[in-house]
Design a protein around this motif. Structure first.
Motif, PDB file in Angstrom:
ATOM      1  N   LYS A  19      17.486   4.346  -0.612  1.00 27.90           N
ATOM      2  CA  LYS A  19      16.312   3.525  -0.354  1.00 27.90           C
ATOM      3  C   LYS A  19      15.121   4.424  -0.067  1.00 27.90           C
ATOM      4  O   LYS A  19      15.252   5.454   0.575  1.00 27.90           O
ATOM      5  N   GLY A  20      13.950   4.005  -0.529  1.00 26.16           N
ATOM      6  CA  GLY A  20      12.723   4.738  -0.252  1.00 26.16           C
ATOM      7  C   GLY A  20      12.030   4.196   0.982  1.00 26.16           C
ATOM      8  O   GLY A  20      12.482   3.234   1.608  1.00 26.16           O
ATOM      9  N   ARG A  21      10.925   4.811   1.333  1.00 22.57           N
ATOM     10  CA  ARG A  21      10.197   4.434   2.546  1.00 22.57           C
ATOM     11  C   ARG A  21       9.698   2.987   2.518  1.00 22.57           C
ATOM     12  O   ARG A  21       9.707   2.311   3.543  1.00 22.57           O
ATOM     13  N   ASP A  26      10.351  -2.585   4.885  1.00 23.24           N
ATOM     14  CA  ASP A  26      10.186  -3.998   4.542  1.00 23.24           C
ATOM     15  C   ASP A  26      10.124  -4.859   5.803  1.00 23.24           C
ATOM     16  O   ASP A  26      10.979  -4.758   6.682  1.00 23.24           O
ATOM     17  N   GLY A  27       9.083  -5.670   5.908  1.00 26.62           N
ATOM     18  CA  GLY A  27       8.891  -6.525   7.068  1.00 26.62           C
ATOM     19  C   GLY A  27       8.173  -5.823   8.211  1.00 26.62           C
ATOM     20  O   GLY A  27       7.949  -6.409   9.262  1.00 26.62           O
ATOM     21  N   GLY A  28       7.793  -4.572   8.008  1.00 27.33           N
ATOM     22  CA  GLY A  28       7.153  -3.804   9.072  1.00 27.33           C
ATOM     23  C   GLY A  28       5.968  -3.011   8.575  1.00 27.33           C
ATOM     24  O   GLY A  28       5.263  -3.425   7.647  1.00 27.33           O
ATOM     25  N   THR A  29       5.777  -1.851   9.167  1.00 24.28           N
ATOM     26  CA  THR A  29       4.617  -1.014   8.898  1.00 24.28           C
ATOM     27  C   THR A  29       5.056   0.347   8.395  1.00 24.28           C
ATOM     28  O   THR A  29       6.011   0.920   8.901  1.00 24.28           O
ATOM     29  N   LEU A  30       4.336   0.858   7.397  1.00 27.00           N
ATOM     30  CA  LEU A  30       4.582   2.185   6.855  1.00 27.00           C
ATOM     31  C   LEU A  30       3.318   3.010   7.030  1.00 27.00           C
ATOM     32  O   LEU A  30       2.229   2.553   6.700  1.00 27.00           O
ATOM     33  N   PHE A  31       3.465   4.214   7.562  1.00 23.45           N
ATOM     34  CA  PHE A  31       2.337   5.121   7.747  1.00 23.45           C
ATOM     35  C   PHE A  31       2.404   6.215   6.693  1.00 23.45           C
ATOM     36  O   PHE A  31       3.410   6.911   6.584  1.00 23.45           O
ATOM     37  N   LEU A  32       1.332   6.354   5.907  1.00 29.57           N
ATOM     38  CA  LEU A  32       1.227   7.423   4.912  1.00 29.57           C
ATOM     39  C   LEU A  32       0.121   8.375   5.343  1.00 29.57           C
ATOM     40  O   LEU A  32      -1.050   8.002   5.371  1.00 29.57           O
ATOM     41  N   ASP A  33       0.509   9.597   5.665  1.00 30.04           N
ATOM     42  CA  ASP A  33      -0.454  10.611   6.066  1.00 30.04           C
ATOM     43  C   ASP A  33      -0.940  11.351   4.828  1.00 30.04           C
ATOM     44  O   ASP A  33      -0.205  11.493   3.853  1.00 30.04           O
ATOM     45  N   ARG A  65      11.140  -6.461  -4.195  1.00 31.52           N
ATOM     46  CA  ARG A  65       9.975  -7.032  -3.533  1.00 31.52           C
ATOM     47  C   ARG A  65      10.003  -6.625  -2.060  1.00 31.52           C
ATOM     48  O   ARG A  65      11.045  -6.688  -1.420  1.00 31.52           O
ATOM     49  N   VAL A  66       8.834  -6.214  -1.543  1.00 33.92           N
ATOM     50  CA  VAL A  66       8.716  -5.852  -0.130  1.00 33.92           C
ATOM     51  C   VAL A  66       7.448  -6.445   0.466  1.00 33.92           C
ATOM     52  O   VAL A  66       6.497  -6.747  -0.242  1.00 33.92           O
ATOM     53  N   ASP A  67       7.489  -6.599   1.775  1.00 39.63           N
ATOM     54  CA  ASP A  67       6.322  -7.032   2.536  1.00 39.63           C
ATOM     55  C   ASP A  67       6.069  -5.940   3.566  1.00 39.63           C
ATOM     56  O   ASP A  67       6.783  -5.853   4.574  1.00 39.63           O
ATOM     57  N   VAL A  68       5.093  -5.090   3.294  1.00 37.51           N
ATOM     58  CA  VAL A  68       4.834  -3.930   4.135  1.00 37.51           C
ATOM     59  C   VAL A  68       3.354  -3.847   4.477  1.00 37.51           C
ATOM     60  O   VAL A  68       2.504  -3.991   3.602  1.00 37.51           O
TER      61      VAL A  68
END
Length: 166
Positions: A19-21, A26-33, A65-68
């Motif tokens: 699985k990737g980031r 999914d269902g939360g928050t992803l931080f991309l620096d 499908r994702v919700d991010v």
């Protein structure tokens, strides 16, 4: 592969599905620096997942499908990067929804002691002894311009913990 995952056999070394980031967030928050450093091909893929909420793992045909919620950071002016053709304009408008400008550490010297204390606590949490920064050390830290910003401060605290005797 890091952002979107891959399937077994997608490339040399892909010994299992991963699985990737985006999928993990999914269902939360992803931080991309350092989002300004993304190559153009990856910018297009990022735009698609932000617009449609869909992507494919590397080597897969199945659409996921994702919700991010995405939070991005960069040390560059993205608007100027768009003008220079190094950052996609459409992606800029997707990631620039609630822009926050955080001045460099040299312009907010009052944060230096708080950040130094935080980094010191993190570096020494496994120790039985109490460790603190002297008033003299904090005064030097507040006067210094920190051209490497917060990361330089963190490294300086780490160095001090390793080197100091008492």
């Amino acid at each position: 592969s890091e952002l979107f995952g891959h399937v077994k056999g997608a490339f040399t070394g892909a010994l299992r599905d991963k699985k990737g980031r985006f999928e993990l967030a999914d269902g939360g928050t992803l931080f991309l620096d350092e989002v300004s450093e993304l190559p153009a091909v990856l910018q297009a893929k990022l735009l698609r997942v932000l617009q449609e909420g869909t992507f494919e793992r590397v080597g897969d045909e199945k659409t996921l499908r994702v919700d991010v919620r995405l939070i991005t950071a960069t040390n560059r002016d993205l608007k100027k990067e768009v003008e220079k053709g190094r950052f996609r304009k459409d992606l800029y408008y997707r990631v620039n929804v609630v822009p926050l400008q955080l001045p460099p550490l040299r312009k907010r010297r009052g944060d230096t002691p708080l950040l130094a204390a935080h980094f010191l606590a993190a570096e020494t949490e496994d120790r039985d002894e109490h460790v603190s920064l002297s008033d003299e050390a904090l005064a030097v830290m507040k006067r210094y311009s920190w051209p490497g910003n917060v990361r330089e401060l963190q490294s300086a605290v780490r160095y001090a913990v390793i080197r100091c005797r008492g």
